[in-house]
Design an enzyme around this catalytic site. Structure first.
Site, PDB file in Angstrom:
ATOM      1  CD  GLU A 113      -5.349   2.926  -0.613  1.00 31.13           C
ATOM      2  OE1 GLU A 113      -4.502   2.361  -1.358  1.00 31.13           O
ATOM      3  OE2 GLU A 113      -5.244   2.989   0.620  1.00 31.13           O
ATOM      4  CE1 TYR A 130       1.256   7.894  14.378  1.00 30.46           C
ATOM      5  CE2 TYR A 130       2.539   8.024  12.362  1.00 30.46           C
ATOM      6  CZ  TYR A 130       1.982   8.643  13.459  1.00 30.46           C
ATOM      7  OH  TYR A 130       2.127   9.988  13.634  1.00 30.46           O
ATOM      8  CG  ASP A 141      -5.708   0.240   3.220  1.00 32.59           C
ATOM      9  OD1 ASP A 141      -5.686  -0.925   3.641  1.00 32.59           O
ATOM     10  OD2 ASP A 141      -4.866   1.100   3.525  1.00 32.59           O
ATOM     11  NE  ARG A 191       3.416  13.617  10.856  1.00 35.29           N
ATOM     12  CZ  ARG A 191       2.832  12.676  10.105  1.00 35.29           C
ATOM     13  NH1 ARG A 191       2.418  11.554  10.644  1.00 35.29           N
ATOM     14  NH2 ARG A 191       2.660  12.855   8.815  1.00 35.29           N
ATOM     15  CG  ASP A 245      -2.048   0.986   1.088  1.00 36.29           C
ATOM     16  OD1 ASP A 245      -2.469   1.253  -0.057  1.00 36.29           O
ATOM     17  OD2 ASP A 245      -2.501   1.512   2.110  1.00 36.29           O
ATOM     18  NE  ARG A 260      -8.153   6.594   9.124  1.00 40.09           N
ATOM     19  CZ  ARG A 260      -7.399   6.395   8.048  1.00 40.09           C
ATOM     20  NH1 ARG A 260      -6.147   5.989   8.169  1.00 40.09           N
ATOM     21  NH2 ARG A 260      -7.890   6.586   6.843  1.00 40.09           N
ATOM     22  CD  GLU A 317      -7.616  13.042   3.612  1.00 41.10           C
ATOM     23  OE1 GLU A 317      -7.314  14.006   2.907  1.00 41.10           O
ATOM     24  OE2 GLU A 317      -7.629  11.870   3.184  1.00 41.10           O
ATOM     25  CB  THR A 324      -7.401  -4.630   1.611  1.00 41.56           C
ATOM     26  OG1 THR A 324      -6.527  -4.190   2.651  1.00 41.56           O
ATOM     27  CG2 THR A 324      -7.296  -3.698   0.419  1.00 41.56           C
ATOM     28  CE  LYS A 382      -3.390   2.626   7.189  1.00 38.72           C
ATOM     29  NZ  LYS A 382      -4.321   3.152   6.179  1.00 38.72           N
ATOM     30  CD  GLU A 396      -6.393   4.764   4.248  1.00 40.67           C
ATOM     31  OE1 GLU A 396      -5.741   3.910   3.620  1.00 40.67           O
ATOM     32  OE2 GLU A 396      -5.884   5.554   5.069  1.00 40.67           O
ATOM     33  CD  GLN A 424      -3.327   4.888  10.435  1.00 39.93           C
ATOM     34  OE1 GLN A 424      -4.545   4.847  10.266  1.00 39.93           O
ATOM     35  NE2 GLN A 424      -2.512   5.388   9.529  1.00 39.93           N
ATOM     36  CG  HIS A 458      -4.409  10.743   2.217  1.00 38.38           C
ATOM     37  ND1 HIS A 458      -5.481  10.615   3.075  1.00 38.38           N
ATOM     38  CD2 HIS A 458      -3.511   9.780   2.595  1.00 38.38           C
ATOM     39  CE1 HIS A 458      -5.247   9.607   3.924  1.00 38.38           C
ATOM     40  NE2 HIS A 458      -4.066   9.096   3.650  1.00 38.38           N
ATOM     41  CB  THR A 469      -6.244   7.847   1.099  1.00 41.12           C
ATOM     42  OG1 THR A 469      -6.170   6.782   2.033  1.00 41.12           O
ATOM     43  CG2 THR A 469      -7.609   8.501   1.170  1.00 41.12           C
TER      44      THR A 469
HETATM   45 CA    CA Z   1      -4.087   3.041   2.485  1.00 38.64          CA
END
Ligand code: CA
Length: 413
Positions: free
Chosen positions: A199, A240, A229, A140, A124, A233, A359, A253, A249, A197, A236, A131, A345
């Site tokens: 994609e 991550y 995907d 962040r 991925d 969150r 988002e 999928t 993830k 997501e 994640q 994005h 994404t």
């Molecule tokens: Ca993805």
């Protein structure tokens, strides 16, 4: 731009169908004999290519009778062209083969679709600038800054082939380690921030050993599918750093059941955007390698109508799948027939063009209203996520069909 090619199958000649003679996407459906048959979508029908090859009307060494498209893909690009050419001639209006092929048509609406190919590996990527910028700000708090490497490398991670499922498969809300900002220790629980997501997945149809250039990479891609995907969150956010997403993830999928071939998308090729900084030579494209594909996402709550919550276009991506594949091989990484590459994404510059709930609701701070009046920050149990897409010409569209998945409660299935 080419014109609509007219078929003896009337439903293929409508400007509303995803599957005119110009498209000819490949999938696998559950046949009456209880096995998966390779087929091609044409209007409101599937032509059973397993049956056509078994009847001796075409000869691809039996690869169309092997239950999925991987054996056929392995035969190579000249065979891909030979099948497409044969279909475009025999399904054209006036073709003498009509009486031979008509017995092998099945109704698309009645068909249960299966995985179209064996996913050998899944990678991925993270190729939408909008994005990556939005996620950077949400997670962040950075002021729209991209990671320092982003304008130089198609960033990706190696995902799980085992969790790729075909459209229509239910997706269980995952459990995982959760730790909110104000909690001192993590706990195991059901994800409360489960997301989709939007994609596009590129299906690698030719194996390679060692580095290949972008042009070869483009040639090695058999076609494309819609790809969701699914992403937890909250899992994640805790897991991550520093190696990227893992369990967040790995639940599922979902891919759409029809592989739209690179050949069908040829009239819709478009360029990647202007570069802020020059790319290294090995990532240089020799021509347009992205595609103009309109994409949208709808959410359908249990017992409610669906609401389209995003509309975007694949042409907004910074890196093409060919660049991603070339980069993937730069270390010498071997690629297999059936390697699946997620684009990352797909978000456009507009608020209405964001490709995931993270988002769209800006990290859950700005709930979105569905047409039923219900509000969503992330997905709720019973929600069905529907991705759709297609390239639009003057009098036809090359569509992907739908990529559908329903969220079922944690603890079920
Ligand atoms: Ca993805």
């Amino acid at each position: 731009m080419t014109d609509l090619l007219i078929s003896w199958i009337d439903s293929a000649n409508s400007d509303a169908t995803d599957f005119p003679l110009n498209n000819l996407p490949y999938g696998v459906f559950l046949a009456e004999d209880g096995s998966g048959h390779c087929g091609v979508a044409i209007g409101a029908h599937i032509l059973d290519l397993h049956a056509v090859e078994a009847a001796g009307q075409i000869d691809f060494s039996g690869t169309l009778c092997q239950g999925d498209w991987s054996p056929f893909m392995a035969r190579g690009t000249s065979e891909w062209a030979r099948l497409r050419s044969w279909l475009q001639s025999t399904l054209a209006k006036g073709a003498s083969e009509q009486p031979l092929l008509e017995p092998h048509l099945v109704s698309l609406g009645q068909a249960q679709m299966l995985m179209p190919f064996r996913v050998s590996e899944y990678t991925d990527f993270y190729a939408s600038r909008h994005h990556a910028t939005n996620v950077g700000m949400i997670l962040r708090g950075a002021d729209g800054s991209l990671p320092a490497n982003w304008l130089h490398i198609p960033i990706g991670y190696n995902g799980r082939a085992s969790s790729v499922v075909v459209s229509g498969t239910d997706v269980r809300r995952p459990s995982g380690q959760l730790k909110a900002m104000d909690e001192t220790a993590p706990r195991l629980g059901a994800s409360q921030r489960f997301d989709f997501e939007l994609e596009l997945g590129a299906v690698v149809g030719q194996a390679s050993q060692g580095p290949i250039n972008v042009g070869q990479a483009f040639e090695n891609i058999f076609g494309y599918v819609l790809l969701n995907d699914w992403s937890a969150r909250d899992i994640q956010a805790w897991e991550y750093l520093p190696l990227g997403p893992f369990q967040s993830k790995a639940t599922a999928t979902t891919i759409s059941p029809w592989i739209v071939t690179t050949a069908a998308l040829e009239p819709f090729r478009t360029n990647t955007p202007e570069r802020d900084v020059p790319l290294l030579d090995y990532l240089t494209e020799l021509g347009p390698m992205l595609f103009d594909i309109d994409l949208n996402v709808a959410i359908k709550p249990e017992n409610g109508p669906e609401t389209t919550i995003s509309r975007t276009n694949y042409a907004s991506m910074y890196y093409s799948a060919a660049q991603q594949l070339a980069h993937h091989t730069s270390s010498g990484c071997p690629m297999r027939v059936g390697d699946l590459l997620g684009s990352g994404t797909i978000s456009g510059p507009e608020k209405t063009a964001r490709g995931c709930m993270l988002e769209i609701t800006w990290g859950g701070q700005q709930p979105v209203e569905l047409s039923s009046g219900a509000m969503r920050t992330f997905l709720e149990d019973g929600d069905t996520v529907i991705l759709r897409g297609g390239s639009v010409a003057k009098d036809y569209r090359v569509g992907f069909g739908a990529c559908v998945g329903k969220v079922v409660p944690n603890g079920t299935m």
